[in-house]
Design a protein around this motif. Structure first.
Motif, short mmCIF file in Angstrom:
data_model
loop_
_atom_site.label_atom_id
_atom_site.label_comp_id
_atom_site.label_asym_id
_atom_site.label_seq_id
_atom_site.Cartn_x
_atom_site.Cartn_y
_atom_site.Cartn_z
N LEU A 158 0.84 -1.20 0.00
CA LEU A 158 0.00 0.00 0.00
C LEU A 158 0.87 1.25 0.00
O LEU A 158 1.90 1.29 0.69
CB LEU A 158 -0.91 0.01 1.22
N ARG A 159 0.45 2.25 -0.76
CA ARG A 159 1.26 3.45 -0.91
C ARG A 159 0.65 4.68 -0.26
O ARG A 159 1.33 5.46 0.39
CB ARG A 159 1.50 3.72 -2.39
N ASP A 160 -0.63 4.93 -0.49
CA ASP A 160 -1.25 6.14 0.03
C ASP A 160 -2.75 5.90 0.19
O ASP A 160 -3.31 5.01 -0.46
CB ASP A 160 -1.00 7.32 -0.92
N GLY A 161 -3.39 6.71 1.06
CA GLY A 161 -4.82 6.55 1.31
C GLY A 161 -5.55 7.87 1.42
O GLY A 161 -4.96 8.90 1.77
N TYR A 190 1.73 6.35 -6.53
CA TYR A 190 2.21 6.91 -5.27
C TYR A 190 1.05 7.57 -4.51
O TYR A 190 0.35 6.93 -3.75
CB TYR A 190 3.34 7.91 -5.52
N SER A 191 0.81 8.85 -4.77
CA SER A 191 -0.17 9.61 -3.99
C SER A 191 -1.55 9.58 -4.63
O SER A 191 -1.69 9.40 -5.84
CB SER A 191 0.29 11.07 -3.87
N ILE A 192 -2.57 9.80 -3.78
CA ILE A 192 -3.95 9.87 -4.26
C ILE A 192 -4.71 10.97 -3.51
O ILE A 192 -4.51 11.17 -2.32
CB ILE A 192 -4.67 8.51 -4.10
N ASP A 216 4.14 13.34 -5.32
CA ASP A 216 3.08 13.92 -4.50
C ASP A 216 2.29 14.91 -5.34
O ASP A 216 2.80 15.50 -6.29
CB ASP A 216 3.66 14.62 -3.28
N LEU A 217 1.01 15.10 -4.99
CA LEU A 217 0.17 16.03 -5.75
C LEU A 217 -0.68 16.87 -4.82
O LEU A 217 -0.94 16.51 -3.67
CB LEU A 217 -0.70 15.28 -6.76
#
Length: 417
Positions: A36-39, A83-85, A124-125
């Motif tokens: 898992l990367r991001d939540g 990566y990011s969400i 990252d966003l």
């Protein structure tokens, strides 16, 4: 007399314990054979990016109706390492190894990939209205500014790289300023993005050297104006950003070291180290720890929803659960997690409206001015939970109203010129 003295001490200790908040571990989502990367969480739905290197990547959509036992609703594969969400207005934005992916998640059981921009290794966003800011961390590291007004066809507005070529990692936007951190070279940058076509570098600041010297990489960033909080290897770093052209380093709290993400919700700062909860008000420069849970120690990603559920992803190992904690507050806020939730967050004239009802029911969400005149209906029908983005056209005092059969909830909005 001695017994009375002991009794009084016990009463003081018990009152102190009862006055403290508690952070308890309540559940986890534990997929097999993936990292898992991001939540991200909206209402009772969770969104996770995952990878099973080297052959499959994607997102999970999670049912959080019972947070003690989260379950997978669906998943969607994407072509590259995610990566990011972030999720806004039924759209999920995913920064991946080869670009930006946009997914329609309005139907959680059937997510659809509707748009992408393949333009670099994005990490990252930060979503701001119809603009997506993304950091590209593969040389030459740069900032991508992307137009997402048409989510089916995102387009690159500009690529920004200052002369000293920073190693961008994490981003946070506030009031036309984008704050960007570096990992390998531990610095904080301020960039004026009032004109998205022409970002302007303002200032940079190095993380102070801890005592004794050691690593000071930055793993996360969040804002409680006028302060930026950075999670670093050396502890929590606090910076005064009231003048973005002149950043001022204030405190490096090295009493608790270790890699870890941070997340600010209301006036509480959550740290993945522990995890723990820190009270920012009344002294933002010297936050006070009010709760800690030693179930885990380090965390790479952290999200806190409006009901103070804490979602924690640790080191990127295979497999690693999405741990869920609950902040239970004693006194005035006791039982908050069992109540309806209705709140707003304002950035200039943009208003993000969050709502959560315990039971789905018919209702309306609308905006009125101070005379009570209805300006816009935002939602009408069965309401449960979610968020709405709304723009106020003119300065003034307004109210967002959630009206249902048994209750009317109202939040004031003060839009300044």
């Amino acid at each position: 007399m001695k017994r009375l003295y002991i009794y009084l001490i016990m009463c003081v200790v018990l009152n102190f314990l009862q006055a403290r908040d508690t952070l308890i571990y309540i559940g986890k989502f534990e997929p097999s054979d993936v990292v898992l990367r991001d939540g991200w969480v909206v209402g009772d739905i969770g969104y996770l990016t995952w990878e099973h290197y080297p052959d499959s990547f994607g997102i999970f959509i999670i049912d959080l109706t019972d947070r003690t036992n989260p379950s997978k609703i669906s998943h969607l594969r994407i072509p590259s390492f995610p990566y990011s969400i972030e999720v806004h207005d039924s759209l999920a934005y995913v920064a991946a190894d080869d670009g930006l992916y946009i997914i329609n998640v309005k139907n959680p059981e059937n997510p659809q990939l509707i748009g992408s921009l393949l333009a670099g290794h994005m990490f990252d966003l930060e979503i701001v209205d119809t603009i997506c800011y993304v950091c590209n961390f593969i040389p030459p590291p740069s900032l991508y500014v992307i137009n997402i007004k048409d989510p089916s066809s995102p387009s690159l507005i500009t690529t920004y790289t200052p002369s000293f070529v920073p190693d961008y990692w994490y981003l946070k936007y506030y009031n036309d300023i984008l704050f960007a951190t570096e990992g390998i070279y531990p610095r904080l940058h301020s960039i004026d993005v009032s004109n998205p076509q022409n970002p302007v570098f303002l200032d940079t600041l190095w993380v102070p050297m801890p005592s004794p010297p050691g690593y000071r990489d930055i793993q996360s960033i969040d804002i409680f104006p006028p302060y930026v909080y950075c999670g670093t290897d050396a502890g929590m770093w606090i910076v005064d950003v009231s003048n973005p052209s002149h950043l001022i380093s204030l405190v490096l709290m090295d009493s608790i070291r270790g890699e870890g993400a941070i997340f600010i919700r209301d006036s509480l700062l959550f740290r993945a180290v522990g995890p723990s909860v820190w009270k920012i008000i009344p002294d933002p420069i010297h936050p006070v720890e009010i709760a800690n849970c030693h179930w885990l120690f380090y965390g790479q990603r952290l999200f806190v929803d409006p009901l103070y559920y804490v979602y924690h992803i640790g080191y990127y190992t295979d497999p690693y659960p999405w741990h869920i904690y609950q902040l239970q507050q004693v006194g005035i806020k006791e039982g908050k997690n069992q109540e309806e939730y209705f709140d707003v967050k304002i950035d200039k004239r943009k208003v993000r409206i969050f709502y959560n009802l315990l039971v789905p029911q018919y209702g309306e969400i609308y905006v009125i001015d101070k005379t009570g005149r209805i300006l816009d209906f935002l939602k009408k029908g069965i309401i449960k939970n979610g968020e709405i983005l709304y723009e106020i056209k003119s300065p003034g005092i307004y109210f967002v109203v959630l009206e249902k059969k048994d209750k009317i909830l109202k939040k004031m909005i003060n839009i300044i010129k």
